[in-house]
Design a protein around this motif. Structure first.
Motif, PDB file in Angstrom:
ATOM      1  N   PHE A   1      -7.251   1.031  -8.444  1.00 16.19           N
ATOM      2  CA  PHE A   1      -5.925   1.073  -7.950  1.00 16.19           C
ATOM      3  C   PHE A   1      -5.390   2.502  -8.067  1.00 16.19           C
ATOM      4  O   PHE A   1      -5.473   2.886  -9.400  1.00 16.19           O
ATOM      5  CB  PHE A   1      -5.108  -0.082  -8.376  1.00 16.19           C
ATOM      6  CG  PHE A   1      -5.537  -1.584  -7.726  1.00 16.19           C
ATOM      7  CD1 PHE A   1      -5.411  -1.615  -6.358  1.00 16.19           C
ATOM      8  CD2 PHE A   1      -5.911  -2.346  -8.488  1.00 16.19           C
ATOM      9  CE1 PHE A   1      -5.812  -2.927  -5.846  1.00 16.19           C
ATOM     10  CE2 PHE A   1      -6.259  -3.734  -8.037  1.00 16.19           C
ATOM     11  CZ  PHE A   1      -6.206  -3.980  -6.656  1.00 16.19           C
TER      12      PHE A   1
ATOM     13  N   ARG B   1       0.937  -1.278   0.013  1.00 15.10           N
ATOM     14  CA  ARG B   1       0.105   0.077  -0.033  1.00 15.10           C
ATOM     15  C   ARG B   1       1.003   1.236  -0.100  1.00 15.10           C
ATOM     16  O   ARG B   1       0.685   2.316  -0.428  1.00 15.10           O
ATOM     17  CB  ARG B   1      -0.969  -0.172   1.155  1.00 15.10           C
ATOM     18  CG  ARG B   1      -1.927   1.197   1.372  1.00 15.10           C
ATOM     19  CD  ARG B   1      -2.969   1.123   2.663  1.00 15.10           C
ATOM     20  NE  ARG B   1      -3.707   2.191   2.520  1.00 15.10           N
ATOM     21  CZ  ARG B   1      -3.432   3.457   2.844  1.00 15.10           C
ATOM     22  NH1 ARG B   1      -2.241   3.760   3.225  1.00 15.10           N
ATOM     23  NH2 ARG B   1      -4.418   4.325   3.047  1.00 15.10           N
TER      24      ARG B   1
ATOM     25  N   GLN C   1      -2.441   1.464  -3.960  1.00 15.97           N
ATOM     26  CA  GLN C   1      -3.494   1.563  -2.699  1.00 15.97           C
ATOM     27  C   GLN C   1      -4.820   1.638  -3.431  1.00 15.97           C
ATOM     28  O   GLN C   1      -5.152   2.381  -4.577  1.00 15.97           O
ATOM     29  CB  GLN C   1      -3.324   3.067  -2.127  1.00 15.97           C
ATOM     30  CG  GLN C   1      -4.295   3.609  -1.035  1.00 15.97           C
ATOM     31  CD  GLN C   1      -4.021   4.916  -0.660  1.00 15.97           C
ATOM     32  OE1 GLN C   1      -2.961   5.401  -0.488  1.00 15.97           O
ATOM     33  NE2 GLN C   1      -5.069   5.463  -0.106  1.00 15.97           N
ATOM     34  N   PRO C   2      -5.796   0.896  -2.972  1.00 16.44           N
ATOM     35  CA  PRO C   2      -6.994   0.768  -3.208  1.00 16.44           C
ATOM     36  C   PRO C   2      -7.898   2.027  -3.040  1.00 16.44           C
ATOM     37  O   PRO C   2      -7.546   2.757  -2.035  1.00 16.44           O
ATOM     38  CB  PRO C   2      -7.755  -0.330  -2.616  1.00 16.44           C
ATOM     39  CG  PRO C   2      -6.920  -0.414  -1.284  1.00 16.44           C
ATOM     40  CD  PRO C   2      -5.609  -0.020  -1.852  1.00 16.44           C
TER      41      PRO C   2
ATOM     42  N   TYR D   1     -14.149   1.024  -7.677  1.00 17.07           N
ATOM     43  CA  TYR D   1     -13.017   0.842  -6.922  1.00 17.07           C
ATOM     44  C   TYR D   1     -11.535   0.533  -7.856  1.00 17.07           C
ATOM     45  O   TYR D   1     -11.748  -0.331  -8.708  1.00 17.07           O
ATOM     46  CB  TYR D   1     -13.213  -0.588  -6.038  1.00 17.07           C
ATOM     47  CG  TYR D   1     -14.277  -0.400  -4.946  1.00 17.07           C
ATOM     48  CD1 TYR D   1     -14.016  -0.152  -3.753  1.00 17.07           C
ATOM     49  CD2 TYR D   1     -15.692  -0.476  -5.526  1.00 17.07           C
ATOM     50  CE1 TYR D   1     -14.956  -0.092  -2.941  1.00 17.07           C
ATOM     51  CE2 TYR D   1     -16.747  -0.230  -4.494  1.00 17.07           C
ATOM     52  CZ  TYR D   1     -16.354   0.218  -3.196  1.00 17.07           C
ATOM     53  OH  TYR D   1     -17.595  -0.035  -2.350  1.00 17.07           O
TER      54      TYR D   1
ATOM     55  N   SER E   1     -11.997   4.083  -3.611  1.00 17.62           N
ATOM     56  CA  SER E   1     -13.434   3.964  -3.970  1.00 17.62           C
ATOM     57  C   SER E   1     -13.740   5.476  -4.282  1.00 17.62           C
ATOM     58  O   SER E   1     -13.385   6.709  -3.805  1.00 17.62           O
ATOM     59  CB  SER E   1     -14.165   3.350  -2.948  1.00 17.62           C
ATOM     60  OG  SER E   1     -14.070   4.257  -1.810  1.00 17.62           O
TER      61      SER E   1
END
Length: 248
Positions: A55, A30, A35-36, A53, A38
């Motif tokens: 990356f 991360r 890092q994800p 969602y 939304s």
């Protein structure tokens, strides 16, 4: 009996070590790689929708204290810095409140003169190419009685993407000329009439505040549905958005 207790204790310790290693690996990934993120609002429609969602590439622009979870004040500036390019969709920390993440498109680089006149974006006195390419039907809380005109903009460096024009003569359709300071960037949402961006309270965004470049949508579900609500997947998953570029 003692052997059994020792085996149980050893097994528990092994499980703890595996869990700690997994957490450390997740933090490293991360922090340094992806890092994800939304999408919380409709400011980037139709490029990005609520329920997408994606990356964010952490290494695209180098690293700042904001790259680290909880943003500890360990250092200032950027490490292995690389500058955002015009047209990038990027995640950054809001200058007025660095606890808040925003996602917008880079339209102005340091030293640029940016202005919007009658909905037309101008960069350094030159109108950005803009052509009507169709219409779009917003979903969920953004739905309205009529379809929304879709325009394709092409920036001077060739980056092309679509924007929405919800309302003619909205407050963001006619602005003063902004001169982007050195080390800062001018950000705008693709949903031009429904975006808090550098035309308004966001202002110029320092390079230090950039988190990373949006890369790919890995999951998408209809607005109002949670990814954990598996029973809604058959009707609410937007499979056509899976693995779609988050840039345009």
């Amino acid at each position: 009996m003692s052997d059994t207790k020792e085996d149980q204790s050893g097994g528990l310790w092994e499980n703890i070590k595996v869990l700690v290693q997994a957490l450390l690996l997740a933090v490293i990934i991360r922090t340094l790689f992806f890092q994800p993120f939304s999408i919380p609002s409709g400011s980037m429609m139709e490029t990005l929708l609520v329920g997408d969602y994606l990356f964010v590439s952490k290494y695209s622009y180098g690293y700042t204290k904001y790259s680290i979870p909880f943003s500890p004040d360990l250092f200032s500036g950027r490490i292995w810095s690389s500058e955002p390019e015009r047209g990038d969709v990027a995640v950054f920390r809001l200058p007025s409140n660095t606890k808040i993440d925003y996602i917008k498109r880079v339209v102005g680089l340091p030293g640029d003169r940016i202005q919007v006149t009658d909905g037309q974006l101008f960069i350094n006195g030159e109108a950005v190419k803009r052509e009507l390419v169709g219409s779009y039907t917003p979903e969920g809380r953004y739905s309205q009685s009529t379809d929304v005109p879709v325009y394709r903009e092409t920036l001077p460096n060739g980056v092309s993407y679509t924007t929405l024009d919800l309302t003619p003569n909205s407050p963001g359709d006619n602005t003063r000329e902004f001169v982007v300071p050195e080390g800062h960037y001018f950000m705008m949402g693709d949903n031009r009439d429904n975006s808090q961006d550098s035309r308004f309270e966001v202002g110029y965004v320092p390079l230090e505040n950039f988190i990373g470049r949006a890369t790919i949508i890995f999951f998408s579900i209809g607005e109002g549905a949670s990814p954990l609500e598996i029973w809604k997947w058959p009707t609410d998953l937007r499979l056509e958005r899976f693995f779609k570029s988050a840039q345009r």
